[in-house]
Design a protein around this motif. Structure first.
Motif, PDB file in Angstrom:
ATOM      1  N   LEU A  98      62.451  65.283  71.094  1.00 19.80           N
ATOM      2  CA  LEU A  98      61.421  64.898  70.122  1.00 19.80           C
ATOM      3  C   LEU A  98      62.003  64.852  68.712  1.00 19.80           C
ATOM      4  O   LEU A  98      61.707  63.932  67.944  1.00 19.80           O
ATOM      5  CB  LEU A  98      60.244  65.874  70.188  1.00 19.80           C
ATOM      6  CG  LEU A  98      59.427  65.878  71.476  1.00 19.80           C
ATOM      7  CD1 LEU A  98      58.237  66.834  71.344  1.00 19.80           C
ATOM      8  CD2 LEU A  98      58.931  64.481  71.829  1.00 19.80           C
ATOM      9  N   CYS A  99      62.819  65.831  68.370  1.00 13.78           N
ATOM     10  CA  CYS A  99      63.446  65.828  67.041  1.00 13.78           C
ATOM     11  C   CYS A  99      64.363  64.624  66.891  1.00 13.78           C
ATOM     12  O   CYS A  99      64.380  63.961  65.844  1.00 13.78           O
ATOM     13  CB  CYS A  99      64.232  67.119  66.833  1.00 13.78           C
ATOM     14  SG  CYS A  99      63.211  68.608  66.711  1.00 13.78           S
ATOM     15  N   PHE A 100      65.133  64.330  67.923  1.00 15.29           N
ATOM     16  CA  PHE A 100      66.023  63.172  67.915  1.00 15.29           C
ATOM     17  C   PHE A 100      65.222  61.882  67.744  1.00 15.29           C
ATOM     18  O   PHE A 100      65.561  61.022  66.914  1.00 15.29           O
ATOM     19  CB  PHE A 100      66.805  63.155  69.229  1.00 15.29           C
ATOM     20  CG  PHE A 100      67.589  61.892  69.458  1.00 15.29           C
ATOM     21  CD1 PHE A 100      68.680  61.571  68.662  1.00 15.29           C
ATOM     22  CD2 PHE A 100      67.245  61.031  70.486  1.00 15.29           C
ATOM     23  CE1 PHE A 100      69.408  60.412  68.882  1.00 15.29           C
ATOM     24  CE2 PHE A 100      67.967  59.868  70.717  1.00 15.29           C
ATOM     25  CZ  PHE A 100      69.048  59.552  69.908  1.00 15.29           C
ATOM     26  N   SER A 101      64.152  61.724  68.498  1.00  7.78           N
ATOM     27  CA  SER A 101      63.343  60.500  68.433  1.00  7.78           C
ATOM     28  C   SER A 101      62.678  60.337  67.075  1.00  7.78           C
ATOM     29  O   SER A 101      62.619  59.227  66.536  1.00  7.78           O
ATOM     30  CB  SER A 101      62.275  60.531  69.541  1.00  7.78           C
ATOM     31  OG  SER A 101      62.874  60.624  70.820  1.00  7.78           O
ATOM     32  N   LEU A 102      62.180  61.437  66.533  1.00 10.15           N
ATOM     33  CA  LEU A 102      61.539  61.377  65.218  1.00 10.15           C
ATOM     34  C   LEU A 102      62.551  60.962  64.158  1.00 10.15           C
ATOM     35  O   LEU A 102      62.293  60.071  63.345  1.00 10.15           O
ATOM     36  CB  LEU A 102      60.918  62.730  64.878  1.00 10.15           C
ATOM     37  CG  LEU A 102      60.261  62.841  63.501  1.00 10.15           C
ATOM     38  CD1 LEU A 102      59.116  61.847  63.338  1.00 10.15           C
ATOM     39  CD2 LEU A 102      59.751  64.267  63.249  1.00 10.15           C
ATOM     40  N   GLN A 103      63.716  61.608  64.143  1.00  9.01           N
ATOM     41  CA  GLN A 103      64.737  61.260  63.159  1.00  9.01           C
ATOM     42  C   GLN A 103      65.154  59.796  63.273  1.00  9.01           C
ATOM     43  O   GLN A 103      65.250  59.073  62.272  1.00  9.01           O
ATOM     44  CB  GLN A 103      65.973  62.148  63.342  1.00  9.01           C
ATOM     45  CG  GLN A 103      65.904  63.479  62.652  1.00  9.01           C
ATOM     46  CD  GLN A 103      67.277  64.108  62.469  1.00  9.01           C
ATOM     47  OE1 GLN A 103      67.391  65.113  61.791  1.00  9.01           O
ATOM     48  NE2 GLN A 103      68.315  63.546  63.044  1.00  9.01           N
ATOM     49  N   GLU A 104      65.465  59.352  64.480  1.00  6.94           N
ATOM     50  CA  GLU A 104      65.942  57.982  64.667  1.00  6.94           C
ATOM     51  C   GLU A 104      64.923  56.967  64.173  1.00  6.94           C
ATOM     52  O   GLU A 104      65.272  55.962  63.554  1.00  6.94           O
ATOM     53  CB  GLU A 104      66.258  57.730  66.145  1.00  6.94           C
ATOM     54  CG  GLU A 104      67.427  58.527  66.677  1.00  6.94           C
ATOM     55  CD  GLU A 104      68.743  58.157  66.010  1.00  6.94           C
ATOM     56  OE1 GLU A 104      69.138  56.985  66.088  1.00  6.94           O
ATOM     57  OE2 GLU A 104      69.371  59.070  65.424  1.00  6.94           O
TER      58      GLU A 104
END
Length: 389
Positions: free
Chosen positions: A283-289
């Protein structure tokens, strides 16, 4: 050799900085110059040197944000201590100081008031002139020389390391500026003695979006929630679909935050397309990207509009290495370069206020005691930048 003290406290970080400008210039463009006025050049001031740059952060418990009243209490508790430490570290006496600079805004009301009161106290106690500073311009225009050796290099070779602080540290001449922090998201370019805003967040700032999602996941606020999200995102393996909200040159993050909050509530049962269980890191990865891709898009559009080949990233979120890398890939495709400052200057600090305030003081600007107020809303483009052409 003008020396200034800068007090910054617009959010949860209290900063005290002391700076001096060693080489006074004269300016033929100023008909009634104050003592030691600088020239109006592309870098606007001679090299300056940091004498002290101290900071103390109010850290709230995991799952919670920092309330204005608690943050203001923190600033009141620490400001005298930091000023004393900064004066000792800088090796300067009260009589050496020319002006007291403080953040007028934008920011959180109660913390800003605490810092303004401290600045007024020092002004009265030491009989020194006051200079109010726009927080965003302070980030923009602090061109300084760090105490330790520092050789910035344009990304993507290696990351260089707020608008004017970043300009001179990194060597960026007249870049498009991406200002990303907990309270601000703006695309800025300089023209005719103003920092012009080409695009901005229509609702919440990107740093606020990241901080609030950290609260959802109950991620620690120490040293900073955004930093901890960045570290968690490095372990993410699955990119999930989230809303992508670019509206012309503006962006919106509230809908994205609402969507990823819903996904966070499904952790444990939520699965990626591969069938694997989705993790908080995903989720953190998807939000950042997603949100960083939005910023890259509007930054590239601003570069094309003004014909710029350089991007300068400032603000606390500008420390994020993934954002720096994504921006570097875009800039490299355009034959350009990206510059960013490190955590000493990306994150709120007193030096950026001291330096911008000292430049304004040398151009004759003063803040009367009766007018030394603060405001939560103080736009970047309201300030006359009369030390640049």
């Amino acid at each position: 050799m003008p020396i200034a003290i800068g007090l910054e406290g617009s959010a949860n970080k209290l900063g005290v900085g002391i700076i001096y400008q060693p080489t006074p210039f004269t300016s033929s463009n100023n008909p009634t110059p104050p003592p030691s006025p600088p020239s109006k050049s592309s870098h606007a001031s001679p090299p300056a040197r940091i004498l002290a740059n101290l900071r103390h952060t109010y850290v709230s418990p995991p799952g919670s944000g920092f309330l204005p009243k608690d943050t203001a209490q923190h600033h009141r508790r620490w400001v005298v201590r930091l000023v004393k430490q900064a004066m000792k570290q800088a090796g300067v006496a009260v009589e050496d100081v020319d002006c007291i600079c403080f953040t007028k805004g934008p920011g959180m009301g109660a913390p800003l008031q605490s810092v303004a009161v401290a600045a007024r106290m020092l002004s009265l106690l030491w009989d020194k002139e006051l200079v109010e500073v726009n927080h965003c311009v302070g980030r923009t225009y602090t061109s300084i020389q760090p105490l330790e050796p520092y050789s910035p290099t344009p990304i993507p070779t290696t990351p260089a390391h707020h608008i004017e602080m970043g300009r001179e540290i990194t060597g960026a001449q007249n870049p498009v500026v991406l200002y990303v922090s907990g309270g601000n998201t703006q695309i800025i370019a300089y023209s005719a003695q103003r920092y012009r805003i080409f695009g901005e967040a229509l609702d919440i700032a990107i740093g606020n979006c990241l901080d609030r999602f950290a609260r959802t996941l109950r991620i620690s606020n120490d040293p900073a929630p955004g930093y901890n999200i960045e570290q968690l995102a490095k372990r993410g393996r699955h990119l999930l679909d989230l809303p992508y909200a670019v509206k012309g040159m503006d962006v919106s993050f509230s809908g994205i935050l609402a969507s990823v909050d819903i996904l966070a509530g499904q952790l444990g049962s939520l699965r990626a397309e591969s069938g694997e269980v989705v993790t908080p890191a995903d989720l953190c990865f998807s939000l950042q990207e997603t949100v960083f891709a939005m910023l890259v898009e509007i930054t590239e559009r601003a570069m094309a509009h003004v014909g710029a080949a350089q991007v300068l990233i400032v603000g606390g979120v500008g420390c994020n290495e993934r954002l720096q890398h994504m921006m570097a890939v875009m800039a490299a495709d355009r034959g350009g370069s990206v510059f960013a400052t490190d955590e000493r200057f990306c994150i709120d600090n007193g030096i950026m206020i001291a330096h911008a305030g000292l430049l304004a003081w040398r151009m004759g600007f003063r803040t009367e005691l009766e007018g030394s107020t603060c405001t939560q809303r103080f736009r970047t483009d309201e300030v006359l930048i009369n030390w640049r052409d």
